[in-house]
Design a protein around this motif. Structure first.
Motif, short mmCIF file in Angstrom:
data_model
loop_
_atom_site.label_atom_id
_atom_site.label_comp_id
_atom_site.label_asym_id
_atom_site.label_seq_id
_atom_site.Cartn_x
_atom_site.Cartn_y
_atom_site.Cartn_z
N TYR A 157 0.84 -1.20 0.00
CA TYR A 157 0.00 0.00 0.00
C TYR A 157 0.87 1.26 0.00
CZ TYR A 157 -3.57 3.30 1.70
OH TYR A 157 -4.43 4.37 1.86
N CYS A 158 1.90 1.27 0.84
CA CYS A 158 2.80 2.42 0.91
C CYS A 158 3.46 2.68 -0.44
CB CYS A 158 3.88 2.18 1.96
SG CYS A 158 3.26 1.91 3.63
N ALA A 159 3.94 1.62 -1.07
CA ALA A 159 4.61 1.77 -2.36
C ALA A 159 3.65 2.27 -3.43
CB ALA A 159 5.23 0.43 -2.78
N ALA A 160 2.42 1.74 -3.43
CA ALA A 160 1.43 2.18 -4.41
C ALA A 160 1.08 3.65 -4.22
CB ALA A 160 0.16 1.32 -4.30
N LYS A 161 0.92 4.08 -2.97
CA LYS A 161 0.57 5.48 -2.71
C LYS A 161 1.73 6.42 -3.01
CE LYS A 161 -3.71 4.93 -1.60
NZ LYS A 161 -4.79 5.44 -2.47
N ALA A 162 2.97 5.97 -2.80
CA ALA A 162 4.12 6.76 -3.22
C ALA A 162 4.10 6.93 -4.74
CB ALA A 162 5.42 6.09 -2.77
N GLY A 163 3.71 5.86 -5.43
CA GLY A 163 3.56 5.95 -6.89
C GLY A 163 2.50 6.95 -7.30
N ILE A 164 1.41 7.02 -6.53
CA ILE A 164 0.35 7.99 -6.81
C ILE A 164 0.88 9.42 -6.71
CG2 ILE A 164 -1.78 8.99 -5.87
CD1 ILE A 164 -2.31 6.56 -7.55
N LEU A 165 1.69 9.70 -5.71
CA LEU A 165 2.27 11.05 -5.59
C LEU A 165 3.16 11.38 -6.78
CD1 LEU A 165 3.20 11.51 -1.81
CD2 LEU A 165 1.12 12.19 -3.04
N ALA A 166 3.96 10.41 -7.21
CA ALA A 166 4.82 10.63 -8.37
C ALA A 166 3.98 10.83 -9.63
CB ALA A 166 5.78 9.45 -8.55
N LEU A 167 2.92 10.04 -9.77
CA LEU A 167 2.03 10.17 -10.91
C LEU A 167 1.38 11.55 -10.93
CD1 LEU A 167 0.44 8.92 -13.31
CD2 LEU A 167 -1.20 8.05 -11.61
N ALA A 168 0.87 11.99 -9.79
CA ALA A 168 0.21 13.29 -9.72
C ALA A 168 1.19 14.41 -10.08
CB ALA A 168 -0.35 13.52 -8.32
N LYS A 169 2.39 14.35 -9.54
CA LYS A 169 3.37 15.40 -9.83
C LYS A 169 3.74 15.41 -11.29
CE LYS A 169 6.09 18.71 -8.43
NZ LYS A 169 5.54 19.97 -7.86
N GLY A 170 3.95 14.23 -11.87
CA GLY A 170 4.30 14.15 -13.29
C GLY A 170 3.19 14.69 -14.17
N GLY A 179 -4.64 24.15 -18.71
CA GLY A 179 -5.66 24.48 -17.73
C GLY A 179 -6.07 23.34 -16.83
N LEU A 180 -5.41 22.18 -16.98
CA LEU A 180 -5.71 21.03 -16.14
C LEU A 180 -4.73 20.99 -14.96
CD1 LEU A 180 -7.07 18.37 -15.40
CD2 LEU A 180 -5.61 17.21 -17.09
N LEU A 181 -5.26 21.21 -13.76
CA LEU A 181 -4.43 21.23 -12.56
C LEU A 181 -4.58 19.90 -11.82
CD1 LEU A 181 -5.25 24.84 -11.28
CD2 LEU A 181 -3.54 24.09 -12.95
N VAL A 182 -3.44 19.35 -11.41
CA VAL A 182 -3.41 18.02 -10.80
C VAL A 182 -2.78 18.10 -9.42
CG1 VAL A 182 -2.68 15.63 -11.09
CG2 VAL A 182 -3.13 17.04 -13.11
N ASN A 183 -3.48 17.55 -8.43
CA ASN A 183 -2.99 17.56 -7.05
C ASN A 183 -3.35 16.26 -6.35
OD1 ASN A 183 -1.96 20.48 -6.61
ND2 ASN A 183 -3.97 20.77 -7.57
N ALA A 184 -2.80 16.08 -5.16
CA ALA A 184 -3.09 14.90 -4.35
C ALA A 184 -3.46 15.33 -2.93
CB ALA A 184 -1.88 13.97 -4.31
N VAL A 185 -4.22 14.49 -2.26
CA VAL A 185 -4.58 14.68 -0.87
C VAL A 185 -4.18 13.41 -0.11
CG1 VAL A 185 -6.47 15.01 0.78
CG2 VAL A 185 -6.46 16.28 -1.39
N SER A 186 -3.50 13.60 1.00
CA SER A 186 -2.99 12.45 1.77
C SER A 186 -3.59 12.43 3.17
CB SER A 186 -1.47 12.52 1.86
OG SER A 186 -0.88 12.25 0.61
N SER A 254 0.68 19.69 -6.02
CA SER A 254 0.83 19.70 -4.56
C SER A 254 0.26 18.44 -3.93
CB SER A 254 0.12 20.91 -3.95
OG SER A 254 0.74 22.11 -4.36
N ASN A 255 0.73 18.18 -2.71
CA ASN A 255 0.18 17.09 -1.89
C ASN A 255 -0.27 17.69 -0.58
OD1 ASN A 255 -0.41 14.55 -0.72
ND2 ASN A 255 1.66 14.45 0.15
N TYR A 256 -1.57 17.69 -0.36
CA TYR A 256 -2.13 18.25 0.87
C TYR A 256 -2.32 17.14 1.91
CZ TYR A 256 -3.24 22.92 -0.92
OH TYR A 256 -3.16 24.20 -1.40
N ARG A 257 -1.64 17.26 3.03
CA ARG A 257 -1.77 16.30 4.11
C ARG A 257 -2.95 16.68 5.01
NH1 ARG A 257 4.55 16.38 5.97
NH2 ARG A 257 5.45 15.37 4.11
#
Length: 266
Positions: A157-170, A179-186, A254-257
């Motif tokens: 799970y940790c590895a998959a969610k780390a991948g999600i952060l990398a995907l979102a940033k990329g 005009g497409l803004l991409v972010n994550a919430v943790s 961004s990643n919002y905790r």
């Protein structure tokens, strides 16, 4: 606060309960048209009934985000019901295989990553053309505190969610100019069916009540959650709704905790 999304259309996965459901509720309150999706149509229909949205503002279509065919069908259903979407919130996921590293099989790793990382990749691939069309779009991924503060008993799970952060940033670098803004919430330890199941299992293992299991989990496993409680889905959904809005027009990559301080680093 007016989020400026009354004319927007959103698709939210993992939306039959918890954070996804609360996000749907908030976006509907802001006047958006919302499509909710999850695996079970009966559960979705019950979730939609509880949302009690005005006619023509809420649709519910079941889909498995790991299936290319199911996602293609979902895309067709969404197109027929509401046309192109402006907002995509990827909330579907599982805790996955648990145990120490030497106890987890290839199957456990593969299933967890298939659902928590490859599923979101397939979902975004399917709906990206719609999100790029209008010159305005929002894509929000649900990650986790585990992405940056991994725990040794749930590494897939940790590895998959780390991948999600990398995907979102990329993705945020690829499409912001359109005009497409991409972010994550943790989030961390939110009161959802997933953590309910975790606490029931912990209670059984410790021979105690779920309430005592939560108390011991906070003390032993999440000592930096300074509020000393589980978060509520609405507390996460509020942040997601902001990121889906016009108010977040300068927020990208961004990643919002939303974790009560659970992540120990700044």
């Amino acid at each position: 606060m007016d989020l400026g999304i009354a004319t927007r259309t959103a698709l939210i996965t993992g939306a039959d309960s918890g954070i996804g459901w609360e996000t749907a509720r908030l976006l509907l309150e802001e006047g958006a048209t919302v499509v909710i999706s999850d695996q079970d149509q009966d559960a979705l229909d019950k979730a939609a009934k509880k949302l009690d949205a005005p006619s023509g503002k809420l649709f519910a279509f079941a889909a498995d985000i790991t299936s290319v065919d199911a996602l293609a069908q979902l895309h067709e259903q969404v197109q027929e019901a509401v046309g192109d979407i402006d907002i995509l919130v990827q909330s579907a996921g599982i805790t996955g295989a648990q145990g120490l590293f030497h106890e987890i099989t290839d199957e456990g790793w593969t299933k967890t990553i298939e659902i928590d990382l490859i599923g979101p990749v397939r979902l975004v691939r399917q709906f990206l053309p719609s999100l790029r069309k209008g010159g305005w779009g929002r894509l929000v991924f649900l990650a986790s505190e585990d992405a940056v503060q991994p725990y040794d008993d749930e590494l897939p799970y940790c590895a998959a969610k780390a991948g999600i952060l990398a995907l979102a940033k990329g993705l945020s670098r690829s499409y912001a100019s359109e005009g497409l803004l991409v972010n994550a919430v943790s989030p961390a330890f939110i009161h959802t069916p997933m953590t309910d199941a975790m606490m029931r299992k912990r209670a059984d293992e410790l021979g105690t009540t779920p309430a005592k299991a939560i108390e011991s989990f906070l003390e032993e496993e999440r000592p930096y959650m300074e509020l000393g409680r589980r978060g509520e889905p609405e507390e996460v959904a509020t942040v997601i709704a902001f990121l889906c809005s016009d108010r977040a027009s300068f927020v990208n990559g961004s990643n919002y905790r939303v974790d009560a301080g659970s992540v120990a680093t700044i």
